[in-house]
Scaffold this motif. Structure first.
Motif, mmCIF file in Angstrom:
data_model
loop_
_atom_site.group_PDB
_atom_site.id
_atom_site.type_symbol
_atom_site.label_atom_id
_atom_site.label_comp_id
_atom_site.label_asym_id
_atom_site.label_seq_id
_atom_site.Cartn_x
_atom_site.Cartn_y
_atom_site.Cartn_z
ATOM 1 N N TRP A 8 0.850 -1.186 0.000
ATOM 2 C CA TRP A 8 0.000 0.000 0.000
ATOM 3 C C TRP A 8 0.879 1.228 0.000
ATOM 4 N N ILE A 13 -3.240 5.793 7.460
ATOM 5 C CA ILE A 13 -4.579 5.212 7.346
ATOM 6 C C ILE A 13 -5.428 5.605 8.548
ATOM 7 N N CYS A 47 -10.864 -0.882 10.513
ATOM 8 C CA CYS A 47 -11.157 0.101 9.478
ATOM 9 C C CYS A 47 -12.170 -0.469 8.502
ATOM 10 N N ILE A 52 -6.801 -4.439 10.323
ATOM 11 C CA ILE A 52 -5.508 -4.173 9.682
ATOM 12 C C ILE A 52 -4.416 -4.250 10.735
ATOM 13 N N ILE A 66 -4.304 -7.396 5.875
ATOM 14 C CA ILE A 66 -5.726 -7.055 5.899
ATOM 15 C C ILE A 66 -6.525 -8.324 6.157
ATOM 16 N N LEU A 126 -13.673 -1.949 0.874
ATOM 17 C CA LEU A 126 -12.217 -1.826 0.963
ATOM 18 C C LEU A 126 -11.786 -0.433 0.502
ATOM 19 N N CYS A 129 -8.115 2.139 1.656
ATOM 20 C CA CYS A 129 -7.108 1.222 2.208
ATOM 21 C C CYS A 129 -5.763 1.359 1.506
ATOM 22 N N ASN A 152 -8.362 4.370 -3.566
ATOM 23 C CA ASN A 152 -7.167 3.565 -3.423
ATOM 24 C C ASN A 152 -6.164 4.003 -4.480
#
Length: 285
Positions: A8, A13, A47, A52, A66, A126, A129, A152
């Motif tokens: 990521w 986050i 989340c 997470i 995740i 999702l 994320c 994302n």
């Protein structure tokens, strides 16, 4: 349903509005009885519909795990004080054990997580994320009807073609990603009624969009579109079309064919003139 470490973009986050709970706790992965699997201090975040887990020292390097909670389990671990077991659903289920520092924290996490696991398995969120690719565990259940992948870092590559495996999907949100081109694979999902592709640097819409006969809402705001394909006129159920903040210099003529259109948004384009004749056939607008 836990994949290996998911990459990521390193951004906080915890600033996401979807974060419900977060903290640093002792964590174990797998089975408690394994002596080699010791407790480790980890950053844990609840989340959206996911748990997470990331290293405290490496939380900004872009590595995290995740654990989807929908359809899974959250259980008290009686042999350890203030400990909960978070398990995902599916044939490749994984479990994380989290030891909280107080009973109050234990109770708060248990209450929130219990709401997540009780949600419908056909809905997955999702969004926000910072994903750069679709998690493999996303495809363990192909009965999804609602999928939210908003905000994302998903690129335009062949992996997005896998979305057509969701043959029952009704709502798909891919807004605020880095797709760059309309994912033609989703045009093969006949069940889709709502698609959001806003803010994705799109420059064109493929002619295959005409196959999405059940589409009722199509949001393409915040892209770089100048034209629409003639095949868009086949979408006779389309009631809401978002075209704001693109590069249209005129009202596309194909819109006159959309008899069910009730809402059309075209703010922030380059329209110099506008006459009511453009909408004379759109009696529901």
């Amino acid at each position: 349903m836990l994949d290996e470490t998911t990459r990521w973009k390193p951004q906080s986050i915890e600033s996401s509005e979807r974060v419900q709970l977060s903290g640093t706790y002792n964590v174990r992965k797998g089975k408690l009885q394994l002596p080699v699997n010791r407790w480790t201090r980890r950053q844990v975040i609840l989340c959206g519909t996911c748990l997470i887990v990331s290293s405290v020292k490496q939380s900004q390097t872009g590595k995290m795990h995740i654990l989807p909670l929908i359809g899974g389990k959250v259980e008290e671990v009686k042999k350890h004080n203030h400990c909960l077991a978070f398990s995902s659903a599916g044939p490749q289920s994984q479990t994380y054990y989290v030891s909280f520092d107080s009973f109050t924290e234990h109770l708060r996490w248990h209450r929130h997580a219990a709401k997540m696991v009780s949600q419908r398995i056909n809905s997955v969120d999702l969004s926000c994320c910072s994903l750069e690719q679709l998690p493999p565990n996303l495809f363990y259940s192909l009965d999804l009807t609602h999928l939210n992948l908003k905000q994302n870092f998903l690129p335009a590559d062949q992996r997005l073609q896998q979305l057509q495996r969701f043959s029952r999907l009704r709502s798909l949100n891919l807004s605020n990603n880095h797709i760059g081109q309309f994912p033609a694979a989703i045009c093969d999902i006949a069940t889709l009624t709502e698609v959001n592709l806003s803010c994705n640097y799109l420059t064109c819409v493929p002619s295959s969009v005409g196959a999405m006969s059940n589409l009722q809402t199509l949001l393409l705001d915040g892209n770089s579109l100048e034209e629409l394909p003639a095949e868009l006129g086949s979408l006779q159920r389309l009631g809401y079309l978002g075209l704001s903040f693109n590069q249209f210099g005129h009202v596309p003529q194909v819109l006159e064919q959309l008899a069910s259109m009730e809402k059309l948004c075209m703010a922030g384009n380059s329209l110099e003139t506008l006459t009511l004749q453009n909408f004379r056939l759109l009696r529901s607008l």
